[in-house]
Write a protein that holds these residues in place. Structure first.
Motif, short mmCIF file in Angstrom:
data_model
loop_
_atom_site.label_atom_id
_atom_site.label_comp_id
_atom_site.label_asym_id
_atom_site.label_seq_id
_atom_site.Cartn_x
_atom_site.Cartn_y
_atom_site.Cartn_z
N ALA A 21 2.82 -6.14 11.91
CA ALA A 21 1.43 -6.34 12.26
C ALA A 21 1.25 -7.39 13.35
O ALA A 21 0.26 -7.38 14.09
N GLY A 57 1.27 -5.85 1.46
CA GLY A 57 0.19 -5.81 0.51
C GLY A 57 -0.81 -4.71 0.84
O GLY A 57 -0.65 -3.97 1.82
N ALA A 58 -1.85 -4.61 0.03
CA ALA A 58 -2.84 -3.57 0.24
C ALA A 58 -3.55 -3.73 1.58
O ALA A 58 -4.06 -2.75 2.14
N ASP A 59 -3.61 -4.96 2.12
CA ASP A 59 -4.24 -5.20 3.42
C ASP A 59 -3.27 -5.05 4.58
O ASP A 59 -3.62 -5.32 5.73
N GLY A 60 -2.03 -4.65 4.29
CA GLY A 60 -1.04 -4.47 5.33
C GLY A 60 -0.26 -5.72 5.68
O GLY A 60 0.64 -5.66 6.51
N ALA A 61 -0.60 -6.85 5.07
CA ALA A 61 0.11 -8.10 5.37
C ALA A 61 1.52 -8.07 4.78
O ALA A 61 1.73 -7.59 3.67
N ALA A 86 -2.80 -13.32 -3.75
CA ALA A 86 -3.53 -12.20 -4.34
C ALA A 86 -2.65 -11.54 -5.40
O ALA A 86 -1.43 -11.53 -5.28
N TYR A 141 -0.68 -8.78 -7.05
CA TYR A 141 -0.09 -7.49 -6.77
C TYR A 141 0.71 -7.06 -7.99
O TYR A 141 1.38 -7.87 -8.63
N GLU A 167 3.93 -0.38 -0.12
CA GLU A 167 2.66 -1.09 -0.28
C GLU A 167 2.44 -1.35 -1.77
O GLU A 167 2.36 -0.42 -2.57
N PRO A 223 -2.69 -3.08 -6.10
CA PRO A 223 -3.45 -4.24 -6.60
C PRO A 223 -3.16 -4.47 -8.08
O PRO A 223 -2.98 -3.52 -8.85
#
Length: 404
Positions: free
Chosen positions: A22, A75-79, A134, A136, A154, A157
């Motif tokens: 990213a 993660g779910a946000d792509g991080a 967060a 996971y 990925e 959550p």
């Protein structure tokens, strides 16, 4: 004069390269099977982000049939998620999960995992970093092609289990360890978290089993509890331990060690062991949980063992009788560092028995004095084998990551 020459030693098939991170940095090129890792890949294969201790240009022995799995965890946000744990496994013939090795993710969430044997497809179990901001949930990705070289996982959550670990007076127990696992996972898949007396751990929604190990003199582990996540105010109270005295019988008993574990299958809580005082075989264990526990006796060079469930609160002298046992013999092969002393950890599925033995200089090992049954074997930072029957010989544990 700068000459640019094409490379012909990589797979240029679509999807062969890792996804672009990213932050815009160029992802590492894939490697051929059995080729030596690049400096960047060795760096990424280390969960602590430190460079490999082997100097540049010094080769390692590569297993001829070794296969790698390369990818990233986000993660779910792509991080990118650094510090996640990736384990490759296949479904064994008896329904048990057969581990092929594990490794931690490093910079940009990337991982490079050498499998314990050649497989075209494997399943991946990915556990979140222990201190992620967060929640996971651990995620299983099935049927990953080992030739893809760019698997992106990925994490789903999750939810939190939060609480505190305290002594009988209600004070936090700094340095206590939280142990937990989902109810449908085997005991050997339990996760451990170091705490300052408070904890917050990310899990999947649902039922989990947890207990706390205070690791403080005078206290002992909490009973196993079953909770339904999410949990916001879990309170685990470590009780004061008791003393268990007894005598080991069965011939030559000098030098045998006596250990204890919880007598319930989910307990897995253990104290240190004590060296038998002398030829009379008497022993005195401290800080034992005030409940039913399993006493286990062994000696490193002896095939005999003793195993008995006792009531730790009973003020009697418990007798242990030595009986003939079995052994597991094997060797560690593949890439690894010899910079540290290695031990093979051995435990059974009920966790009544837990042992470790030192690996010899020729990378072989022998675990003696085992009751009949199946055992999981692991070498920290190297590899593992699950469900190994007692009495096995010629076992091979393939190194999957350099030791740290």
């Amino acid at each position: 004069l700068l000459l640019l020459l094409p490379r012909d030693d990589v797979d240029d098939a679509p999807g062969a390269a890792l996804d672009r991170p990213a932050d815009g940095r160029t992802a590492a090129l894939p490697r051929l099977r059995g080729s030596a890792p690049t400096a960047e890949e060795r760096l990424d294969a280390r969960p602590d982000g430190q460079a490999d201790t082997v100097p540049e240009g010094v080769g390692r022995a590569i297993e001829p049939d070794a296969v790698d799995v390369v990818g990233r965890v986000v993660g779910a946000d792509g991080a990118s998620l650094r510090g996640a744990r990736v384990e490759a496994f296949v479904d064994g013939p008896d329904g048990e999960r057969e581990s092929l090795g594990s490794v931690g993710t490093a910079a940009l969430g990337r991982f490079w995992l050498r499998l314990a044997r050649s497989e075209e497809r494997v399943h991946l179990l990915v556990e979140p970093p222990p201190h992620a901001e967060a929640p996971y949930a651990p995620t299983v990705v099935r049927d990953v092609a080992t030739a893809s070289r760019g698997e992106v996982v990925e994490l789903r959550p999750g939810v939190w289990i939060e609480g505190e670990i305290v002594d009988p007076a209600g004070a936090p127990v700094a340095g206590a360890r939280l142990v937990h696992r989902p109810v449908d996972a085997p005991p050997s898949r339990a996760r451990r978290l170091e705490t300052d007396g408070t904890f917050r751990i990310a899990v999947a929604p649902g039922r989990h089993r947890v207990f706390a190990d205070p690791r403080r003199r005078g206290l002992t582990c909490t009973p196993m509890q079953e909770v339904r996540a999410p949990v916001a105010d879990l309170r685990l109270i470590c009780p004061a331990g008791v003393r268990v005295r007894g005598r080991l019988r069965g011939g030559d008993v000098e030098g045998f060690r006596i250990g204890w574990s919880r007598a319930i299958a989910d307990g897995a809580a253990r104290s240190g062991t004590t060296l038998v005082a002398g030829p009379d075989g008497r022993f005195d264990l401290e800080h034992v949980p005030p409940e039913a526990v399993t006493l286990y006796a062994w000696r490193a060079d002896d095939l005999r063992y003793a195993l008995r469930v006792v009531d730790a609160t009973a003020r009697v002298e418990h007798e242990l009788q030595l009986v003939p046992g079995l052994a597991i013999e094997g060797v560690i092969v593949g890439e690894r560092s010899h910079d540290h002393v290695r031990y093979v950890n051995v435990w059974d599925r009920q966790l009544f028995v837990w042992r470790n033995v030192r690996v010899r200089v020729d990378d072989t090992f022998v675990v003696r004095g085992l009751p009949p049954g199946a055992y999981d074997l692991g070498v920290v930072g190297v590899g593992r084998r699950d469900a190994v029957p007692a009495g096995s010989t010629g076992l091979r544990i393939v190194a999957t990551a350099p030791e740290r």
